[in-house]
Design a protein around this motif. Structure first.
Motif, mmCIF file in Angstrom:
data_model
loop_
_atom_site.group_PDB
_atom_site.id
_atom_site.type_symbol
_atom_site.label_atom_id
_atom_site.label_comp_id
_atom_site.label_asym_id
_atom_site.label_seq_id
_atom_site.Cartn_x
_atom_site.Cartn_y
_atom_site.Cartn_z
ATOM 1 N N ASP A 123 0.871 -1.101 0.111
ATOM 2 C CA ASP A 123 -0.081 -0.101 -0.030
ATOM 3 C C ASP A 123 0.983 1.328 0.035
ATOM 4 O OD1 ASP A 123 -2.463 -1.216 0.140
ATOM 5 O OD2 ASP A 123 -2.099 -1.933 2.270
ATOM 6 N N VAL A 124 0.600 2.136 -0.945
ATOM 7 C CA VAL A 124 1.578 3.310 -1.007
ATOM 8 C C VAL A 124 0.514 4.783 -0.372
ATOM 9 C CG1 VAL A 124 2.502 4.994 -2.641
ATOM 10 C CG2 VAL A 124 2.163 2.600 -3.247
ATOM 11 N N HIS A 125 1.231 5.026 0.568
ATOM 12 C CA HIS A 125 0.697 6.192 1.207
ATOM 13 C C HIS A 125 1.629 7.438 1.504
ATOM 14 C CE1 HIS A 125 -2.719 3.638 1.967
ATOM 15 N NE2 HIS A 125 -1.911 2.750 2.691
ATOM 16 N N LEU A 126 1.201 8.857 1.307
ATOM 17 C CA LEU A 126 2.194 9.666 2.130
ATOM 18 C C LEU A 126 2.069 9.700 3.029
ATOM 19 C CD1 LEU A 126 1.396 12.737 -0.546
ATOM 20 C CD2 LEU A 126 3.522 11.516 -0.390
ATOM 21 N N LYS A 133 7.577 7.467 -2.219
ATOM 22 C CA LYS A 133 8.936 6.910 -1.474
ATOM 23 C C LYS A 133 9.774 8.078 -1.418
ATOM 24 C CE LYS A 133 11.414 3.676 0.344
ATOM 25 N NZ LYS A 133 10.961 2.846 1.331
ATOM 26 N N LEU A 134 9.941 9.055 -2.401
ATOM 27 C CA LEU A 134 10.839 9.972 -2.229
ATOM 28 C C LEU A 134 10.485 11.186 -1.343
ATOM 29 C CD1 LEU A 134 12.436 10.356 -5.945
ATOM 30 C CD2 LEU A 134 13.066 8.821 -3.887
ATOM 31 N N ILE A 135 9.023 11.334 -1.445
ATOM 32 C CA ILE A 135 8.764 12.346 -0.689
ATOM 33 C C ILE A 135 8.442 12.080 0.878
ATOM 34 C CG2 ILE A 135 6.712 13.559 0.171
ATOM 35 C CD1 ILE A 135 5.922 13.783 -2.755
ATOM 36 N N ASN A 136 8.233 10.895 1.212
ATOM 37 C CA ASN A 136 8.467 10.295 2.675
ATOM 38 C C ASN A 136 9.877 10.253 3.027
ATOM 39 O OD1 ASN A 136 5.618 9.944 2.431
ATOM 40 N ND2 ASN A 136 5.740 7.766 2.041
#
Length: 984
Positions: A69-72, A361-364
């Motif tokens: 699951d992809v979440h900011l 991924k990069l923002i996190n």
């Protein structure tokens, strides 16, 4: 079923309940050494390497990809409280100094939680160590003092008592303090590396990239001309072309992103080190390295790059054979863990999913890097300097302010004062709101604020989405537990068995008051704690006997039919707990005031759900339990959890919470060890959850606003090793929960009106769902909760006419959540039971053949296909005509084209002087470019060579959604729930 239950293991039982918890999914720390062409060592560094759970050379096989699951994490529309809830609204700000003479600021506002008619106090405490944010419930009959708020934030002693600040300009200063948490826009480096290049000088000297590199850039964003660019520039020159003529830019979920592409930055033939390129990419926290070549060729290592600033590298490789991208992440050792974890294998054939995964991924990763000592110490020094400077500027003026206004409570917008004073206060508040709204608009136009609605397409479903389980449930719920696909519920009307789509069945009458229960299907047991006070006892039943009574409809048991089911020595118990791993032995610890009774039951295969049918239904399981020992504590426990030792032989523990501490008690010896002491005046114990990370025991200790993880090491010489460890961590909730549920990778906190969802591995917030009148019902398997879906009893215009100054903002009728069942206007709110499948949360299908007592067949838990409209659910499944209607209506509303008249009292609030936003062709997010108006719906088309083509025609939208819903998402963007900003 007999075979399945007999072979169920410890790991299967734990996995069925909570999923897997392992930090190994986020990579392992390695010492990376780079060398030149001659083999000489150049540099070395310790990095956490994420490569999925498979080897780098593993070939991709269709059907083996396991998505995550992809979440900011910590999204700004959930964390930038001052901009979202305070700015442009009447609120109060206070200044004071703590016992160490460090100044602090406190901001408090009474707001409506996400337009769900849940009034709450949002409070922010600004200190040099950072900001602390909490929600406090609103009560119309109870005033809230400054002292009580600060006490909830563990600040009880002051050198100078807080005083209120009335200057409207304070809003600008507090907004600057909030901006120290980090930028909402990002700049990422993109470095192109040819096959065989091993040094940064070689990589930075590439004048052009390959065809696959150009396609990758085209996937990341759009090529924009720098000269005259008015958006976020990420440190690039937009006037004189000194940093190149073009760059790659995109907007993703409200964040503007500028990419520093090595082949687009100025190239110098005389300078082999390419200082101009390194000046930008070397100062980026995150850098993408695109490496050409085969998988077998030497791979990139972060030690090849000479940069003390870059902390995260994302290595991207393209495979032409199957048109896929492979991803690998390198993070400097000090960077905290961040998600999403890479799938296994880390190969993406869907390019749009790859783009979303990489950007999230990069923002996190950049947000996580800001928590490293290198950046956090700088931020703390800056914050301390700003707070002290602001304190020195404000304190002289505070002595001149009327003391009567300083003493007012938070519950009163206007104090009881003479008429002349009220007029002055109203004028001050009007100026306060006007300046705040102007500041909010200016911040939005600068691009320093994200959109409230993250890019969410209609087809996307979040793992915490719920489905309706039982509509119009009229009873008060005391406790419950799942039984197969049904729910066994203790209510004020007795004990009921409820199944989706079937009428409820009464199992026990209301003379049996059950306060706590466990349904153990593998052991064919029902364990309950009944009554209260001196009459309370522990009762055990065979599930097969209960099920037989249900099927034959012979009788509804009462309290007096359960005499033979009482466990001895348990009279007067107020709490009990069972062990997580009861595959081989069931352990029960019963608390009777300050005494603990340890009771066990050996596992017997013939007592499984199938084998028990061979026994007489009248046979009581009481005789199978045996009393082991009694342990005395200093105080009655409030929370109790059993912790399984690594061997299960004299190393099992009991975690108990009482007074101001959590203790570990040895089951065998009764010795007690201090686990954690709570340093606050008032303690509200919530839970102690046993967690087994890679087989090793740990505990999540939850109290007040805090959730703390402590690892429990095996015994060493008869006592557990309880000491501070690098594995320990803690985080804070925004609101005090009354229950906490683990479903890895998530941890969910339940309050009276919201579900706060965070990641267990780092405590980062991913979502807050507002659910009015929320009550958690059961959570040992699937999560069941009871909630109120309010039915609107007023028209749109009446809602709009309500004053937002004296009460929280009230949403209009079409914004309110609707009850899943048909209701007439003006009805009282209906209460429903909802279900969140555990399999959705843990990210995999859990195979558990369970026999539902209301449906005699084997049922496997699966992800539901239909999701009902709940306050927690925001994914929609609409027809083409519904999409057209919503799109047309929303566009007209936001552009001011509705035919219905606007009341004069609200005309100032309905002005549409807000900035025009530019669309992102891939995500539908927006960017401020002028102050004419807002285009808040964007419908993008993908065509070769035309990335920036847009259309706002609803018919065109519906056609595109129908043809390719994954490529043409429909999105609505608003400014932190503020679609309209007052400029008057």
């Amino acid at each position: 079923l007999m075979k399945h239950f007999s072979s169920s293991s410890v790991s299967e039982d734990l996995g069925c309940r909570r999923g897997e918890f392992s930090r190994k999914h986020y990579g392992s720390v390695e010492l990376l050494i780079s060398s030149d062409a001659d083999g000489a060592i150049q540099r070395a560094g310790r990095f956490r390497v994420e490569n999925g759970s498979s080897g780098e050379n593993t070939d991709y096989t269709p059907g083996t990809w396991h998505r995550t699951d992809v979440h900011l994490e910590n999204p700004e529309y959930h964390t930038r409280w001052y901009f979202k809830y305070f700015l442009g609204k009447v609120h109060q700000n206070y200044i004071g100094t703590d016992a160490e003479k460090n100044p602090f600021f406190l901001s408090v506002v009474l707001s409506d939680q996400n337009n769900q008619r849940v009034p709450q106090y949002h409070s922010i405490l600004w200190r040099k160590t950072g900001t602390q944010k909490i929600c406090l419930p609103y009560s119309p009959t109870k005033t809230l003092s400054v002292k009580s708020i600060l006490s909830a934030m563990s600040l009880d002693k002051f050198e100078k008592s807080p005083r209120e600040i009335f200057h409207p300009e304070i809003q600008k200063d507090l907004l600057v303090l909030e901006e120290q948490e980090g930028s909402v826009n990002f700049k990422f480096g993109v470095l192109y590396a040819k096959d065989g290049q091993l040094t940064d000088d070689e990589m930075f000297s590439n004048e052009t990239g390959s065809e696959s590199f150009q396609r990758f850039l085209h996937l990341l964003g759009d090529t924009i001309t720098l000269k005259g660019w008015t958006g976020y520039r990420g440190g690039l020159d937009t006037k004189n072309d000194t940093t190149g003529t073009c760059s790659i830019y995109t907007v993703f979920q409200g964040h503007e992103i500028m990419f520093h592409v090595s082949t687009m930055l100025p190239y110098s033939r005389e300078n082999k080190q390419q200082v101009e390129r390194k000046r930008h990419i070397g100062n980026d926290i995150v850098t993408i390295v695109f490496q050409d070549g085969e998988e077998s060729s030497p791979a990139f290592k972060p030690s090849m790059i000479r940069s003390h600033f870059t902390h995260i590298f994302a290595l991207v490789r393209y495979n032409k054979q199957n048109d896929s991208y492979r991803l690998k992440i390198f993070s400097e050792e000090s960077v905290p863990l961040f998600g999403p974890p890479l799938p296994s294998p880390p190969v993406f054939t869907n390019h749009q999913e790859f783009r979303d995964f990489v950007l999230v991924k990069l923002i996190n990763g950049e947000k996580a890097t800001l928590e490293t000592p290198t950046f956090s110490q700088k931020r703390q020094r800056t914050l301390d300097m700003l707070i002290r400077s602001l304190y020195q500027d404000l304190m002289p003026d505070l002595h001149k302010v009327n003391n009567m206004l300083n003493r007012r409570s938070f519950s009163d917008v206007l104090p009881e004062s003479p008429k002349s004073t009220r007029k002055k206060e109203e004028a001050r508040q009007a100026e306060f709101v006007r300046l705040g709204q102007a500041l909010k608009l200016k911040t939005t136009m600068k691009g320093d604020a994200t959109a409230n609605l993250a890019t969410t397409s209609f087809c996307k479903k979040e793992p915490w989405e719920s489905q309706s389980f039982c509509s119009n449930f009229p009873h008060e719920v005391v406790c419950a537990d799942s039984w197969g696909q049904s729910l066994l519920v203790s209510t004020d009307a007795g004990i009921l068995l409820i199944d989706d789509g079937q009428p409820s069945v009464q199992v026990f009458d209301k003379t049996l008051q059950i306060k706590q229960m466990h349904v153990l299907e593998t052991l064919d047991l029902l364990i309950v704690r009944t009554d209260k006070g001196k009459d309370s006892r522990l009762l055990v039943f065979r599930l097969s006997a209960v099920q037989k009574d249900i099927e034959t409809k012979q009788m509804i048991r009462s309290k007096y039919d359960c005499r033979e089911n009482k466990l001895e020595r348990t009279k007067g118990c107020h709490l009990y707990a069972i062990n997580t791993h009861h595959g081989s032995e069931l352990r029960i610890v019963v608390a009777i005031r300050n005494k603990l009774l340890l009771i066990t039951k050996k596992y017997n295969p013939r007592n499984s759900l199938t084998g028990s049918s061979l026994l007489s239904s009248s046979e009581s399981p009481v005789e199978e339990f045996q009393y082991i020992r009694e342990i005395c504590l200093s105080d009655p426990p409030v929370v109790m959890t059993l912790v399984d030792g690594p061997t299960g032989d004299s190393d099992n523990m009991i975690c108990v919470a009482y007074r101001h501490q959590f203790d570990l008690v040895n089951e065998s010896t009764g010795e007690s060890y201090r686990l954690h002491h709570v340093e606050t005046n008032k303690v509200n114990f919530v839970a102690a959850i046993d967690v087994y990370e890679d087989g090793e025991a740990g505990l999540l200790l939850c109290y007040n606003y805090v959730c703390q993880y402590r690892k429990v090491y095996p015994f060493n010489g008869g006592s557990p090793l309880i000491q501070t460890s690098a594995y320990d961590f803690h985080f804070s909730w925004n609101q005090v929960p009354y229950a906490v549920v683990c479903a890895f990778p998530y941890i969910l906190a339940f309050t009276t009106d919201s579900i706060e969802i965070r990641l267990v591995v780092n405590g980062n917030l991913v979502h807050t769902a507002v659910v009015p009148e929320l009550q958690l019902v059961a959570s040992r398997s699937d999560i069941y909760f009871k909630a109120t879906a309010a039915v609107s009893g007023s028209s749109d215009s009446s809602c709009k006419e309500m004053s937002s100054r004296s009460s929280p903002q009230t949403p209009t009728a079409y914004e309110m959540p609707e009850c899943p069942v048909s209701s007439l206007e003006g009805e009282v709110p209906c209460k429903n039971l909802y279900k969140i499948p555990l399999s959705n949360l843990v990210g995999r299908s859990i195979e558990r053949p369970l026999k539902s007592p209301l449906a005699p067949k084997v049922i496997t838990t699966t992800t539901p296909s239909a999701i009902s409209s709940l306050p927690v659910t925001h994914s929609l499944s609409l027809s083409r005509m519904e999409i057209k209607e919503i799109a047309s209506r929303t566009r007209k509303e936001l552009l001011g084209l509705l035919d219905e008249p606007i009341p004069k009292t609200e005309s100032a609030q309905k002005e549409k002087n807000v900035p025009r936003r530019q669309s992102d062709p891939k995500q539908g997010a927006v960017r401020s470019t002028s102050s004419d108006r807002i285009i808040s719906s964007s419908f993008e088309s993908y065509s070769e060579g035309r990335h920036l083509s847009t259309s706002s025609d609803p018919d065109t939208l519906a056609n595109r959604e129908e043809s390719s819903p994954s490529s043409y998402p429909f999105q609505l963007i608003s400014l932190y729930d503020e679609d309209i900003i007052d400029l008057k």
